[in-house]
Design an enzyme around this catalytic site. Sequence first.
Site, mmCIF file in Angstrom:
data_model
loop_
_atom_site.group_PDB
_atom_site.id
_atom_site.type_symbol
_atom_site.label_atom_id
_atom_site.label_comp_id
_atom_site.label_asym_id
_atom_site.label_seq_id
_atom_site.Cartn_x
_atom_site.Cartn_y
_atom_site.Cartn_z
ATOM 1 N N GLN A 66 0.834 -1.196 0.000
ATOM 2 C CA GLN A 66 0.000 0.000 0.000
ATOM 3 C C GLN A 66 0.874 1.254 0.000
ATOM 4 O O GLN A 66 1.696 1.427 0.902
ATOM 5 C CB GLN A 66 -0.877 -0.019 1.261
ATOM 6 C CG GLN A 66 -1.725 1.208 1.461
ATOM 7 C CD GLN A 66 -2.222 1.310 2.901
ATOM 8 O OE1 GLN A 66 -1.592 0.816 3.822
ATOM 9 N NE2 GLN A 66 -3.349 1.972 3.095
ATOM 10 N N GLY A 67 0.701 2.124 -0.988
ATOM 11 C CA GLY A 67 1.480 3.356 -1.054
ATOM 12 C C GLY A 67 0.635 4.563 -0.700
ATOM 13 O O GLY A 67 0.109 5.248 -1.588
ATOM 14 N N SER A 114 4.896 -1.636 3.997
ATOM 15 C CA SER A 114 5.094 -3.028 4.399
ATOM 16 C C SER A 114 4.999 -3.937 3.186
ATOM 17 O O SER A 114 4.169 -3.704 2.297
ATOM 18 C CB SER A 114 4.030 -3.445 5.414
ATOM 19 O OG SER A 114 4.233 -2.745 6.612
ATOM 20 N N SER A 122 1.277 6.657 2.786
ATOM 21 C CA SER A 122 2.083 7.640 3.523
ATOM 22 C C SER A 122 3.286 8.109 2.722
ATOM 23 O O SER A 122 3.819 7.382 1.882
ATOM 24 C CB SER A 122 2.588 7.034 4.832
ATOM 25 O OG SER A 122 1.518 6.721 5.673
ATOM 26 N N GLU A 168 -4.816 8.720 17.717
ATOM 27 C CA GLU A 168 -5.309 10.100 17.833
ATOM 28 C C GLU A 168 -6.237 10.439 16.664
ATOM 29 O O GLU A 168 -7.283 11.063 16.845
ATOM 30 C CB GLU A 168 -4.123 11.073 17.882
ATOM 31 C CG GLU A 168 -3.298 10.994 19.171
ATOM 32 C CD GLU A 168 -2.492 9.711 19.321
ATOM 33 O OE1 GLU A 168 -2.167 9.066 18.298
ATOM 34 O OE2 GLU A 168 -2.201 9.327 20.474
ATOM 35 N N GLU A 188 -9.484 -1.526 6.071
ATOM 36 C CA GLU A 188 -8.272 -1.719 6.863
ATOM 37 C C GLU A 188 -8.589 -1.688 8.351
ATOM 38 O O GLU A 188 -8.016 -2.413 9.148
ATOM 39 C CB GLU A 188 -7.257 -0.618 6.525
ATOM 40 C CG GLU A 188 -5.991 -0.694 7.386
ATOM 41 C CD GLU A 188 -4.901 0.254 6.924
ATOM 42 O OE1 GLU A 188 -5.233 1.233 6.225
ATOM 43 O OE2 GLU A 188 -3.743 0.004 7.260
#
Lengths: 412, 375
Positions: free
Chosen positions: A135-136, A170, A138, A395, A255
């Site tokens: 997964q791209g 990852s 961030s 958060e 997710e």
Amino acid sequence: MSEASARKDTPAQAEFRAYCRDWLAANKPGEPPVRLPQTPLEIMTTEQLGYLQAWQKAAYEAGLVGCDYPEAVGGGGRKDCQRVANEEMLAARTPFFPNVIGLGMAAPTVFYHAREEVKAELLPRLFSGEDIWCQGFSEPGAGSDLASVQTFAEKRDDKWVINGHKVWTSLAHFAEWMIILLRTDKSHKYDGLSYFVVPIRAALGKGVTVRPLIKITGETGFNEVIFDNLEVDDRYRLDELGKGWQVAMTTLLHERGAGELQTPRSGGMKNRSSHNITTSAVIDLARQTRRGDGTAADDPLLRDKLMRQLIREEGLRQNQRRSRVQALLDHPMRLPLQNKLLASEIAQSIAALAVEVEGMASSLYMGDSNAPAGGQWPLSYMNSYGMTIAAGTSEVQRNILGERVLGLPKSK
Amino acid sequence: MTQPNNYGFGEEAALLKESARKFFREHLPTDRLHALVASDPTPGREPTCQWDEALWAQLVELGWTMLAVPEEAGGVGMPVAAVAGLVEEVGRAAFPCPLLATLNATYVLVACGEAGALGLADIAAGKAATLALTDRHGSWDPAATEVVYRDGGLHGTAWFVQDAGKCERLLVCASTDAGYGLFWVDANATGVTAEADGIVDLTRDQAHIVFDGAPGVEVSNNALSALHHAMPAIWTLLAADMVGAGEWQLQTTVEYVTTRKQFDRPLGFFQAIKHPLVEVMVQIDEAKSLVYNAACACDSEPGKAAQYAHMAKASASDMAAYASSRSVQSHGGIGFTWECYVHLYFKRQKHSQVLWGDGAWHRARLADIVIGTAA
């Protein structure tokens, strides 16, 4: 769990459950030839990957993976049966699936947003685990504020040309495909985003560079990925141009365990190298840990802390059960949106408590022959921060809950 | 036995919960509640029983006080899970009434076996009842009772008796020559004197009851066993009340921080306000899920009932403390005044937190079950 659920099965589910049970009894894989990591996100070697891929492929071919997807895209064409397969795989203590990002995030996103021929092209090899996905999302400058991604896709003729830098990726070192959130318009923050799937393995050294990042535990498993003029066909764009943020919400919802489609899940295998992050495992640890004249399980303060953990853990289990009892719900997303926050924070506090129970011995790490439980608890504790940070920090989760469920004003 | 997936919370239970919610919203909105119980703020005022008896009579008329009475004893015989739904709504309304007290007495009487039928018949006939078994130190162990049964009468004092001023019957635990017995007592009989306690909670009353040779019918000669069987339902229902009250605290506070502006923003914009309120919600949901799990265990997995009820009450006690603290704090200056309604629930929760065992006590009992007694 699986016994209790079985009594509520529809006839089709009951038949499928029996089938899963029989198949698992005959085909559950044997002990792995190598030490497995605690989760798929720390797979480091091709030996580990090979063993796990073989298991996922077998489970897919037997119909236990992707059961609820239509047959046309390589699924089983069943209704509400993935849950059944998951329960049976968990009860059978099978190994986990390696293609977790593919199954949990890429599959529902591709299914809901890709062109029909792209679904049929990509999903079967995703389900079988032959293609690993990553997964791209961030970037160095886009973490909690995900919509500020800068990796850019520029249209040149009928191709898109991608340049930029993704991080915390990852499984990228094994991945064939990446789901990626890209900027296609610099003048609009949200509406300037578009969503693609890109074949990264085929482009290694030719527009894509994958570099491992080392975690605080010393393990690898996640990476940074650099794009330098990677060309991608327009048919790999998901949904319309400028709709990337909406597509990303489908990914994030799944997710965080709050999406429409159940993620195929396997796991529970116990062997010398893996342990379960549960309160009952910490209670066992406390019984074996010397404290004064007795054991840590006799210490009233630790007993209180252990019971606090046990209560939180049972609370989460009961939340999941209650989320299917309509009459006991106030807001449809109230329990589903708590899942990720609670699961990650509970796991973290269980690991923290285990380390506290170990006392001085918690200073001993993996590889030290005197380390209790092979040094797994300090490892779990450190790894738990991956869970409370990834996929939207705790958060950010609290902002989402406050805004979407309680209706409080947006904090931005 | 195993539990049904939906906690046995069926259509009938859902209807009951919904109609209870409607009933309280119509008949006792919070402004009326405040007018009813908070007319005199003076500390040290004479303790009085502040409730709407006519409204209670309607509730009895609806049959809600005999829901837990088994059918063969003239009641409705509803499962604990369904009763928990009703009690959650009682808590949400902070409704001053002896419903919880009567339900508690009901579960103990049911556990008494055949001899309990006498008391159950009174309850089915609409009489309110309460348990009298606590010593002066507020022990949560019923064996600590100070009341003694001798020469055909009860002697001594039962402390911390809940909603005593609203009840016509008492179920008293007393030591006897043979151990401990449970006695069904007319609260107006000679030899029974109720001394009202001055308490913080405005939505309940409490008393210590002095017995001086009062007559009582023995409904069990093994009180500890009957109480042991009934306590899980009692802990669970109190926790259900706290969940309902907690939800009121949450929603009321959310509404306030959405409208009140400071620094040109609604308070709820600030994460220092937002995140604690999310935590309140998370804790309410944990307690609520554990309540229905425990209630369902009382109905269909009795071997696990105590374990799950300890979890529910421990979780609810901690939640109530946090929800109460945030409800007052987030209301700022107005939250510290008598005119703001949050104090009603703050005080009810404070009372519930310690009633029938606080969080730490329940966790210690749970540890004895799960880990085994400490060496």
